[in-house]
Scaffold this motif. Structure first.
Motif, PDB file in Angstrom:
ATOM      1  N   SER A  80      84.285 -15.382 -58.145  1.00 24.83           N
ATOM      2  CA  SER A  80      84.771 -14.553 -57.052  1.00 24.83           C
ATOM      3  C   SER A  80      86.294 -14.597 -56.964  1.00 24.83           C
ATOM      4  O   SER A  80      86.897 -15.659 -57.165  1.00 24.83           O
ATOM      5  CB  SER A  80      84.160 -15.042 -55.732  1.00 24.83           C
ATOM      6  N   PRO A  81      86.907 -13.457 -56.646  1.00 25.66           N
ATOM      7  CA  PRO A  81      86.317 -12.129 -56.477  1.00 25.66           C
ATOM      8  C   PRO A  81      86.034 -11.474 -57.830  1.00 25.66           C
ATOM      9  O   PRO A  81      86.819 -11.617 -58.761  1.00 25.66           O
ATOM     10  CB  PRO A  81      87.393 -11.357 -55.703  1.00 25.66           C
ATOM     11  N   VAL A  82      84.915 -10.771 -57.916  1.00 24.98           N
ATOM     12  CA  VAL A  82      84.487 -10.235 -59.205  1.00 24.98           C
ATOM     13  C   VAL A  82      85.237  -8.952 -59.571  1.00 24.98           C
ATOM     14  O   VAL A  82      85.136  -8.485 -60.701  1.00 24.98           O
ATOM     15  CB  VAL A  82      82.970  -9.980 -59.228  1.00 24.98           C
ATOM     16  N   VAL A  83      85.934  -8.360 -58.611  1.00 27.26           N
ATOM     17  CA  VAL A  83      86.824  -7.227 -58.904  1.00 27.26           C
ATOM     18  C   VAL A  83      88.208  -7.577 -58.356  1.00 27.26           C
ATOM     19  O   VAL A  83      88.343  -8.400 -57.451  1.00 27.26           O
ATOM     20  CB  VAL A  83      86.319  -5.911 -58.282  1.00 27.26           C
ATOM     21  N   GLU A  84      89.220  -6.952 -58.915  1.00 23.50           N
ATOM     22  CA  GLU A  84      90.591  -7.222 -58.469  1.00 23.50           C
ATOM     23  C   GLU A  84      90.799  -6.677 -57.064  1.00 23.50           C
ATOM     24  O   GLU A  84      90.442  -5.523 -56.769  1.00 23.50           O
ATOM     25  CB  GLU A  84      91.582  -6.589 -59.434  1.00 23.50           C
ATOM     26  N   LEU A  85      91.373  -7.501 -56.193  1.00 28.98           N
ATOM     27  CA  LEU A  85      91.583  -7.115 -54.803  1.00 28.98           C
ATOM     28  C   LEU A  85      93.069  -7.152 -54.462  1.00 28.98           C
ATOM     29  O   LEU A  85      93.770  -8.086 -54.847  1.00 28.98           O
ATOM     30  CB  LEU A  85      90.857  -8.074 -53.850  1.00 28.98           C
ATOM     31  N   PRO A  86      93.551  -6.149 -53.722  1.00 25.82           N
ATOM     32  CA  PRO A  86      94.919  -6.239 -53.215  1.00 25.82           C
ATOM     33  C   PRO A  86      94.986  -7.235 -52.072  1.00 25.82           C
ATOM     34  O   PRO A  86      93.951  -7.665 -51.533  1.00 25.82           O
ATOM     35  CB  PRO A  86      95.193  -4.822 -52.720  1.00 25.82           C
ATOM     36  N   GLU A  87      96.187  -7.613 -51.679  1.00 23.50           N
ATOM     37  CA  GLU A  87      96.336  -8.546 -50.565  1.00 23.50           C
ATOM     38  C   GLU A  87      95.795  -7.949 -49.272  1.00 23.50           C
ATOM     39  O   GLU A  87      95.231  -8.659 -48.442  1.00 23.50           O
ATOM     40  CB  GLU A  87      97.817  -8.902 -50.400  1.00 23.50           C
ATOM     41  N   TYR A  88      95.966  -6.630 -49.125  1.00 21.69           N
ATOM     42  CA  TYR A  88      95.438  -5.931 -47.950  1.00 21.69           C
ATOM     43  C   TYR A  88      94.636  -4.729 -48.427  1.00 21.69           C
ATOM     44  O   TYR A  88      95.112  -3.938 -49.247  1.00 21.69           O
ATOM     45  CB  TYR A  88      96.582  -5.466 -47.038  1.00 21.69           C
ATOM     46  N   ILE A  89      93.412  -4.585 -47.928  1.00 19.88           N
ATOM     47  CA  ILE A  89      92.505  -3.530 -48.367  1.00 19.88           C
ATOM     48  C   ILE A  89      92.548  -2.408 -47.337  1.00 19.88           C
ATOM     49  O   ILE A  89      91.889  -2.480 -46.291  1.00 19.88           O
ATOM     50  CB  ILE A  89      91.078  -4.074 -48.542  1.00 19.88           C
ATOM     51  N   ASP A  90      93.344  -1.373 -47.626  1.00 18.87           N
ATOM     52  CA  ASP A  90      93.415  -0.235 -46.714  1.00 18.87           C
ATOM     53  C   ASP A  90      92.309   0.760 -47.064  1.00 18.87           C
ATOM     54  O   ASP A  90      91.498   0.537 -47.979  1.00 18.87           O
ATOM     55  CB  ASP A  90      94.798   0.415 -46.742  1.00 18.87           C
ATOM     56  N   ASP A  91      92.271   1.883 -46.327  1.00 20.01           N
ATOM     57  CA  ASP A  91      91.181   2.836 -46.527  1.00 20.01           C
ATOM     58  C   ASP A  91      91.165   3.390 -47.950  1.00 20.01           C
ATOM     59  O   ASP A  91      90.097   3.561 -48.546  1.00 20.01           O
ATOM     60  CB  ASP A  91      91.307   3.987 -45.527  1.00 20.01           C
ATOM     61  N   ASP A  92      92.336   3.678 -48.489  1.00 19.64           N
ATOM     62  CA  ASP A  92      92.393   4.239 -49.842  1.00 19.64           C
ATOM     63  C   ASP A  92      91.888   3.238 -50.877  1.00 19.64           C
ATOM     64  O   ASP A  92      91.127   3.590 -51.786  1.00 19.64           O
ATOM     65  CB  ASP A  92      93.822   4.666 -50.174  1.00 19.64           C
ATOM     66  N   ALA A  93      92.314   1.981 -50.752  1.00 16.24           N
ATOM     67  CA  ALA A  93      91.875   0.955 -51.701  1.00 16.24           C
ATOM     68  C   ALA A  93      90.387   0.661 -51.551  1.00 16.24           C
ATOM     69  O   ALA A  93      89.690   0.406 -52.542  1.00 16.24           O
ATOM     70  CB  ALA A  93      92.683  -0.323 -51.502  1.00 16.24           C
ATOM     71  N   ARG A  94      89.902   0.699 -50.304  1.00 11.42           N
ATOM     72  CA  ARG A  94      88.502   0.363 -50.042  1.00 11.42           C
ATOM     73  C   ARG A  94      87.553   1.242 -50.850  1.00 11.42           C
ATOM     74  O   ARG A  94      86.578   0.757 -51.440  1.00 11.42           O
ATOM     75  CB  ARG A  94      88.206   0.500 -48.550  1.00 11.42           C
ATOM     76  N   ASP A  95      87.810   2.548 -50.883  1.00 14.10           N
ATOM     77  CA  ASP A  95      86.891   3.462 -51.561  1.00 14.10           C
ATOM     78  C   ASP A  95      86.739   3.095 -53.042  1.00 14.10           C
ATOM     79  O   ASP A  95      85.630   3.064 -53.573  1.00 14.10           O
ATOM     80  CB  ASP A  95      87.388   4.902 -51.420  1.00 14.10           C
ATOM     81  N   GLY A  96      87.852   2.800 -53.705  1.00 14.43           N
ATOM     82  CA  GLY A  96      87.786   2.447 -55.109  1.00 14.43           C
ATOM     83  C   GLY A  96      87.088   1.122 -55.345  1.00 14.43           C
ATOM     84  O   GLY A  96      86.296   0.981 -56.288  1.00 14.43           O
ATOM     85  N   ILE A  97      87.368   0.139 -54.482  1.00 14.25           N
ATOM     86  CA  ILE A  97      86.754  -1.185 -54.640  1.00 14.25           C
ATOM     87  C   ILE A  97      85.253  -1.116 -54.387  1.00 14.25           C
ATOM     88  O   ILE A  97      84.450  -1.688 -55.133  1.00 14.25           O
ATOM     89  CB  ILE A  97      87.430  -2.193 -53.702  1.00 14.25           C
ATOM     90  N   VAL A  98      84.872  -0.401 -53.319  1.00 12.68           N
ATOM     91  CA  VAL A  98      83.446  -0.261 -53.021  1.00 12.68           C
ATOM     92  C   VAL A  98      82.731   0.444 -54.167  1.00 12.68           C
ATOM     93  O   VAL A  98      81.602   0.083 -54.531  1.00 12.68           O
ATOM     94  CB  VAL A  98      83.245   0.500 -51.695  1.00 12.68           C
ATOM     95  N   GLY A  99      83.390   1.424 -54.775  1.00  7.37           N
ATOM     96  CA  GLY A  99      82.793   2.096 -55.932  1.00  7.37           C
ATOM     97  C   GLY A  99      82.515   1.139 -57.074  1.00  7.37           C
ATOM     98  O   GLY A  99      81.491   1.276 -57.775  1.00  7.37           O
ATOM     99  N   GLN A 100      83.407   0.166 -57.283  1.00  8.21           N
ATOM    100  CA  GLN A 100      83.179  -0.832 -58.329  1.00  8.21           C
ATOM    101  C   GLN A 100      82.058  -1.799 -57.962  1.00  8.21           C
ATOM    102  O   GLN A 100      81.326  -2.285 -58.825  1.00  8.21           O
ATOM    103  CB  GLN A 100      84.458  -1.628 -58.579  1.00  8.21           C
ATOM    104  N   LEU A 101      81.942  -2.096 -56.664  1.00  5.70           N
ATOM    105  CA  LEU A 101      80.988  -3.112 -56.219  1.00  5.70           C
ATOM    106  C   LEU A 101      79.569  -2.580 -56.028  1.00  5.70           C
ATOM    107  O   LEU A 101      78.608  -3.355 -56.113  1.00  5.70           O
ATOM    108  CB  LEU A 101      81.466  -3.739 -54.905  1.00  5.70           C
ATOM    109  N   MET A 102      79.417  -1.292 -55.752  1.00  9.12           N
ATOM    110  CA  MET A 102      78.093  -0.778 -55.416  1.00  9.12           C
ATOM    111  C   MET A 102      77.048  -1.022 -56.506  1.00  9.12           C
ATOM    112  O   MET A 102      75.893  -1.353 -56.181  1.00  9.12           O
ATOM    113  CB  MET A 102      78.170   0.703 -55.068  1.00  9.12           C
TER     114      MET A 102
END
Length: 225
Positions: free
Chosen positions: A72-94
């Motif tokens: 963990s974390p299994v995908v790269e995360l920014p220090e702060y997850i804003d709305d724009d970043a969230r969509d891409g990260i959730v797409g990787q995690l789903m």
């Protein structure tokens, strides 16, 4: 209360799960708490919450439930997850979320609880409290919710995000909790969205986080100490 931390590896039927643990500096044993992170995984905000809970006298174990895909974390995360970043990260995690079946969840939970209860710092006991925040109550099949709830003997608190559950769905869930004979509270936290306890995301709601602690700490105190 001063705390210590560790990064244990938890043996499971499918390998070793990395984890974060926080616990009081003073000698135990202490009541044990199994704390699941959100889908973004173990990161500084999760570690800080575990340390805060440990400061109240608990041994807190946070497992990486996506350990099959890597630490963990299994995908790269920014220090702060804003709305724009969230969509891409959730797409990787789903895809990982969909692959994490009920069977795997239960198998891992057994391994995590066994590891937790065999720590020398943890007091012997049983599952006496369950708390969930901004997470859907998912059960498979037409009788899934009944089977899920009928197996619970612990006191329960569910703090739902307003974006996750309608009042009608809440009423239906609470009727099922009543039918199961559980001691529980189940409520929508007004004005919140999914992820409201996570201060490193744009979903964060300070009032929701405050309410989370106001419900969680007395529950654990009643059930575990």
């Amino acid at each position: 209360m001063p705390t210590r931390t560790a990064t244990p590896l938890i043996p499971t039927p499918d390998g070793r799960a990395d984890a974060f643990a926080a616990f009081p500096e003073q000698d135990g044993p202490h009541p044990g708490v199994l704390m699941y992170p959100d889908a973004f995984g173990i990161r500084p905000v999760i570690q800080e919450m575990a340390r805060e809970l440990a400061g109240h006298g608990y041994y807190v174990l946070v497992p990486n439930f996506f350990y099959r895909q890597g630490p963990s974390p299994v995908v790269e995360l920014p220090e702060y997850i804003d709305d724009d970043a969230r969509d891409g990260i959730v797409g990787q995690l789903m895809p990982l979320v969909r692959a994490h079946t009920t069977e795997l969840t239960l198998r891992d939970a057994g391994a995590f609880v066994r590891f937790l209860t065999t720590r020398p710092e943890v007091a012997a006991g049983q599952v006496a409290a369950v708390a969930g925040f901004h997470g859907p109550v998912v059960a498979e099949g037409p009788d899934g919710l009944h089977r899920l709830l009928s197996a619970i003997t612990a006191e329960v608190h569910l703090g739902h995000a307003a974006s996750d559950l309608t009042p009608e769905a809440l009423a239906e869930l609470n009727r099922a909790l009543d039918a199961a004979g559980l001691t529980y509270t189940s409520e929508i936290y007004p004005g919140t969205v999914h992820g409201f306890t996570m201060s490193d995301t744009s979903a964060f709601d300070p009032d929701g986080l405050k309410r989370h602690w106001e419900q969680l700490l007395p529950l654990l105190d009643r059930a575990l100490t």
